[in-house]
Design an enzyme around this catalytic site. Structure first.
Site, mmCIF file in Angstrom:
data_model
loop_
_atom_site.group_PDB
_atom_site.id
_atom_site.type_symbol
_atom_site.label_atom_id
_atom_site.label_comp_id
_atom_site.label_asym_id
_atom_site.label_seq_id
_atom_site.Cartn_x
_atom_site.Cartn_y
_atom_site.Cartn_z
ATOM 1 N N ARG A 38 92.659 3.692 15.263
ATOM 2 C CA ARG A 38 93.046 2.956 14.052
ATOM 3 C C ARG A 38 94.010 3.769 13.184
ATOM 4 N NH1 ARG A 38 87.427 -0.347 12.935
ATOM 5 N NH2 ARG A 38 88.227 -2.274 13.847
ATOM 6 N N LYS A 199 75.272 -14.905 25.149
ATOM 7 C CA LYS A 199 74.580 -16.153 24.812
ATOM 8 C C LYS A 199 75.501 -17.226 24.254
ATOM 9 C CE LYS A 199 69.979 -14.485 24.407
ATOM 10 N NZ LYS A 199 68.760 -14.395 23.648
ATOM 11 N N GLY A 360 84.493 -8.083 20.217
ATOM 12 C CA GLY A 360 83.262 -7.468 20.737
ATOM 13 C C GLY A 360 83.503 -6.518 21.887
ATOM 14 N N GLY A 383 85.724 -9.127 14.683
ATOM 15 C CA GLY A 383 85.360 -10.346 13.951
ATOM 16 C C GLY A 383 86.556 -11.206 13.567
HETATM 17 P P1 AMP Z 1 79.075 -10.780 23.877
HETATM 18 O O1 AMP Z 1 78.930 -9.710 22.838
HETATM 19 O O2 AMP Z 1 78.383 -12.053 23.564
HETATM 20 O O3 AMP Z 1 80.527 -10.972 24.298
HETATM 21 O O4 AMP Z 1 78.292 -10.277 25.143
HETATM 22 C C1 AMP Z 1 78.630 -9.142 25.850
HETATM 23 C C2 AMP Z 1 77.451 -8.772 26.698
HETATM 24 O O5 AMP Z 1 77.167 -9.832 27.585
HETATM 25 C C3 AMP Z 1 77.678 -7.543 27.541
HETATM 26 O O6 AMP Z 1 76.851 -6.520 27.054
HETATM 27 C C4 AMP Z 1 77.272 -7.985 28.947
HETATM 28 O O7 AMP Z 1 76.461 -7.049 29.602
HETATM 29 C C5 AMP Z 1 76.486 -9.257 28.679
HETATM 30 N N1 AMP Z 1 76.462 -10.138 29.850
HETATM 31 C C6 AMP Z 1 77.493 -10.648 30.531
HETATM 32 N N2 AMP Z 1 77.059 -11.355 31.585
HETATM 33 C C7 AMP Z 1 75.720 -11.300 31.572
HETATM 34 C C8 AMP Z 1 74.698 -11.813 32.435
HETATM 35 N N3 AMP Z 1 74.987 -12.533 33.506
HETATM 36 N N4 AMP Z 1 73.416 -11.547 32.104
HETATM 37 C C9 AMP Z 1 73.117 -10.790 31.020
HETATM 38 N N5 AMP Z 1 74.040 -10.284 30.187
HETATM 39 C C10 AMP Z 1 75.326 -10.523 30.458
#
Ligand code: AMP
Length: 402
Positions: A38, A199, A360, A383
């Site tokens: 940064r 999720k 993220g 964000g």
């Molecule tokens: P996010 O912050 O929502 O973009 O999620 C990122 C996280 O999703 C990472 O830490 C990945 O390990 C997790 N992730 C991706 N695919 C899967 C999966 N099939 N099962 C569990 N976690 C997952």
């Protein structure tokens, strides 16, 4: 560009320019900067302003201070790094408003930069307080806002201060806004989005916006499990995947909106299942009708899905990407993320694709794939990048409209 940039500011010779940067760098317990990205990315804007004859006063937030005097979150810890990156003397003032600041500005030479103390030592910053903003800009003739990563917050230094002086965005914010406009507001079509991650519930706004804007939407990662279940893949269940049963109707609704908007949704066609949630655990690639009911977890998508995604990429001119396709932190479950990222990077290098990614874990996932530098643009804004992808207006950008 519909936004004011440094080019719109006129002569800066002899003017005091206050630069709202994002110097919120990670630091270890010995107050050593562990990643200076940064700082390095702010330097070109500072240098340009200085080369135009301006005296530059830098302001930023840093960490999550609990009020004034929280020395752990003092910006004085980054002075040495800023000085090194800039190659100029940096004078630190232990406040961001008041007499001390005015005195230091009056004394500063053209060849040095002033760095003021953490804006968030004042609660008024986060509250967007106008009186505080007026105090802040007092010593400045011109205001330049370069902290895109904070642009989704209507904090005093991001909005109210901008209104107090002739103002423009710095080169870093300009670069981010150009990339994001090119990817989502005025993209060269066909436009494909890849959304992965854990999720569905955390990405609803994102998905709802994308299905109305993109031509193709790849859904992968843990969040794909809910969509697979919603599409009638009954081998996906709560024992073997991240399926969110309470989100099935929402997923169905998103699929319907996608259809109404001619957005093609691409879901996994095969998956990698693993005996345990750990690196190099026993695993196998299975078709959707072969997913074991229990004892195995879906941690990545398989080669058939990878080929399908890459074939869809071949048909497209622009890509926006948020979220890994699998559990990329553990080998070999980073396979799909790596292979698709490498394909997108090759297409980008060949001039066939504009690729923008961020938010993220996406940056670390692409770094892990070894392609972060090969994408057209990787946003480190987190964000703010996500809110832009969600179709929301960012107050810190909107205030700089021409
Ligand atoms: P996010 O912050 O929502 O973009 O999620 C990122 C996280 O999703 C990472 O830490 C990945 O390990 C997790 N992730 C991706 N695919 C899967 C999966 N099939 N099962 C569990 N976690 C997952």
């Amino acid at each position: 560009m519909n936004y004011r940039t440094i080019d719109d500011l006129g002569s800066l010779q002899g003017k005091v320019v206050m630069l709202r940067a994002d110097l919120n760098v990670p630091m270890n317990e010995n107050f050593e900067v562990t990643n200076n990205a940064r700082i390095v990315r702010t330097v070109p804007t500072i240098k340009e302003l200085m080369s135009k004859g301006a005296k530059v006063v830098v302001v930023s937030h840093f960490g999550r201070p609990e009020g004034k005097g929280d020395m752990k979150n003092s910006l004085q810890h980054i002075v040495a790094d800023l000085q090194k990156a800039l190659g100029k003397n940096v004078v630190f003032v232990d406040d961001c408003i008041g007499e001390k600041v005015s005195a230091a500005v009056a004394k500063m030479s053209n060849d040095e930069v002033l760095l003021l103390e953490n804006l968030r030592f004042y609660d008024e910053e986060k509250k967007g307080n106008e009186t505080f903003a007026k105090e802040l800009v007092k010593p400045a003739d011109v205001y330049v806002s370069d902290a895109f990563s904070t642009a989704h917050r209507a904090h005093a230094s991001m909005v109210a201060a901008v209104k107090e002086r002739p103002a423009a965005m710095g080169r870093l914010m300009e670069e981010e806004v150009k990339a994001l406009e090119g990817a989502l507001s005025n993209p060269t079509r066909p436009l494909i989005a890849i959304v992965g991650g854990s999720k569905v519930s955390t990405k609803l706004d994102l998905l709802n916006n994308l299905v109305k804007k993109v031509d193709k939407l790849v859904i992968s990662g843990g969040m794909a499990h809910t969509f697979m279940k919603a599409s009638g893949i009954d081998t996906v269940n709560e024992a073997n995947s991240l399926v969110q049963m309470d989100m099935i109707d929402t997923a169905k609704e998103i699929i319907k909106v996608a259809e109404a908007n001619n957005c093609e949704i691409i879901l996994p066609q095969d998956v990698v299942v693993s005996k345990e949630f750990k690196p190099n655990a026993e695993h196998k690639t299975v078709g959707l009708d072969e997913i074991p009911a229990e004892g195995w977890s879906l941690l990545d998508v398989g080669e058939k899905t990878i080929s399908a995604i890459n074939a869809k990429l071949d048909e497209c001119k622009t890509l926006v990407w948020n979220g890994p396709l699998g559990v990329f932190e553990m080998k070999p479950f980073d396979n799909a993320t790596n292979k698709v990222a490498q394909h997108a990077a090759e297409m980008t290098s060949a001039g066939k694709l504009m690729s923008v990614a961020g938010g993220g874990d996406t940056v670390s996932a692409l770094e892990n794939a070894g392609v972060a530098k090969k994408f057209t643009y990787i946003s480190t804004a987190g964000g703010a990048f996500l809110e832009w992808m969600e179709g929301k207006e960012l107050p810190g950008v909107a205030v700089l409209k021409k």
